[in-house]
Design a protein around this motif. Structure first.
Motif, PDB file in Angstrom:
ATOM      1  N   TRP A  21       0.973  -1.319  -0.124  1.00 22.65           N
ATOM      2  CA  TRP A  21       0.062  -0.046  -0.011  1.00 22.65           C
ATOM      3  C   TRP A  21       0.800   1.368  -0.199  1.00 22.65           C
ATOM      4  O   TRP A  21       0.649   2.313  -0.705  1.00 22.65           O
ATOM      5  N   VAL A  83      -2.279  20.824  -2.605  1.00 22.42           N
ATOM      6  CA  VAL A  83      -3.441  19.807  -2.709  1.00 22.42           C
ATOM      7  C   VAL A  83      -2.719  18.477  -2.848  1.00 22.42           C
ATOM      8  O   VAL A  83      -1.956  18.107  -4.051  1.00 22.42           O
ATOM      9  N   PRO A  85      -3.247  14.485  -3.593  1.00 22.41           N
ATOM     10  CA  PRO A  85      -4.099  13.367  -3.941  1.00 22.41           C
ATOM     11  C   PRO A  85      -4.655  12.528  -2.855  1.00 22.41           C
ATOM     12  O   PRO A  85      -3.781  12.141  -2.149  1.00 22.41           O
ATOM     13  N   ASP A  86      -5.633  11.943  -2.731  1.00 17.34           N
ATOM     14  CA  ASP A  86      -6.186  11.006  -2.020  1.00 17.34           C
ATOM     15  C   ASP A  86      -5.065   9.957  -1.756  1.00 17.34           C
ATOM     16  O   ASP A  86      -4.848   9.095  -0.829  1.00 17.34           O
ATOM     17  N   VAL A  87      -4.817   9.279  -3.065  1.00 24.16           N
ATOM     18  CA  VAL A  87      -4.115   8.036  -3.168  1.00 24.16           C
ATOM     19  C   VAL A  87      -2.650   8.411  -2.781  1.00 24.16           C
ATOM     20  O   VAL A  87      -2.237   7.545  -1.748  1.00 24.16           O
ATOM     21  N   ARG A  89      -2.024  10.542  -0.009  1.00 27.27           N
ATOM     22  CA  ARG A  89      -2.131  10.528   1.365  1.00 27.27           C
ATOM     23  C   ARG A  89      -2.235   9.133   1.831  1.00 27.27           C
ATOM     24  O   ARG A  89      -1.835   9.009   2.948  1.00 27.27           O
ATOM     25  N   PHE A  90      -3.303   8.395   1.338  1.00 28.17           N
ATOM     26  CA  PHE A  90      -3.420   7.084   1.751  1.00 28.17           C
ATOM     27  C   PHE A  90      -2.009   6.426   1.848  1.00 28.17           C
ATOM     28  O   PHE A  90      -1.872   5.476   2.777  1.00 28.17           O
ATOM     29  N   SER A  91      -1.296   6.341   0.603  1.00 25.69           N
ATOM     30  CA  SER A  91       0.091   5.452   0.442  1.00 25.69           C
ATOM     31  C   SER A  91       1.098   6.170   1.527  1.00 25.69           C
ATOM     32  O   SER A  91       1.825   5.513   2.177  1.00 25.69           O
TER      33      SER A  91
END
Length: 164
Positions: A21, A83, A85-87, A89-91
């Motif tokens: 991930w 900004v 990106p969500d991916v 931030r998740f990573s």
């Protein structure tokens, strides 16, 4: 104090999932290579249940990846982007969670190292000086069977050949 037994398979599986991930969006190939190499050593430690070396190498590799993960996250995290990106931030969250779990994993792997017979002092093959003289034999107490007055240095002697 009883330390709960954590399975090595669970440690390797959790770190593998978090590393996968973490590699989704922004970390370089060196992060993946380092972490997956150490996880491969963890698989070796799982396969060889009696191997002290496999567990020790997994432990030392995990300690090294703690340091390299700190460097990777510190250098490659895009802190100045307005900004994110969500991916990404998740990573980044998974990489940080992986990093936070590694000291606990090191503690449990060290317990497994001791259970498999590893000693407390780690020997890297460098020569050391020891004061333990239990293995030495005193010069005053010679083995009477192995030496005789005719052969004081216990040398091999040729057997006489028979003449027929």
């Amino acid at each position: 104090m009883e330390i709960p037994a954590i399975n090595l398979k669970a440690i390797v599986l959790v770190h593998w999932l978090l590393t996968v991930w973490a590699c989704m969006a922004w970390l370089p190939h060196s992060y993946a290579w380092g972490n997956f190499t150490v996880l491969a050593i963890g698989v070796w430690a799982i396969a060889h249940r009696d191997s002290i070396d496999a567990v020790l190498m997994f432990l030392l590799g995990t300690v090294v990846t703690i340091l390299t993960d700190i460097v990777h996250i510190a250098i490659y995290y895009p802190a100045r982007d307005p900004v994110i990106p969500d991916v990404l931030r998740f990573s980044a969250g998974m990489a940080i969670l992986n990093l936070l779990l590694k000291p606990a994993s090191c503690f449990f792997v060290y317990q497994m190292y001791k259970e498999r017979g590893g000693d407390y002092n780690v020997n890297f093959g460098f020569p050391t000086v020891s004061r333990n003289r239990d293995a030495y034999q005193s010069i005053d107490q010679q083995d009477q069977e192995s030496t005789s007055p005719a052969n004081p240095f216990n040398q091999a002697q040729d057997k006489p050949t028979r003449a027929y």
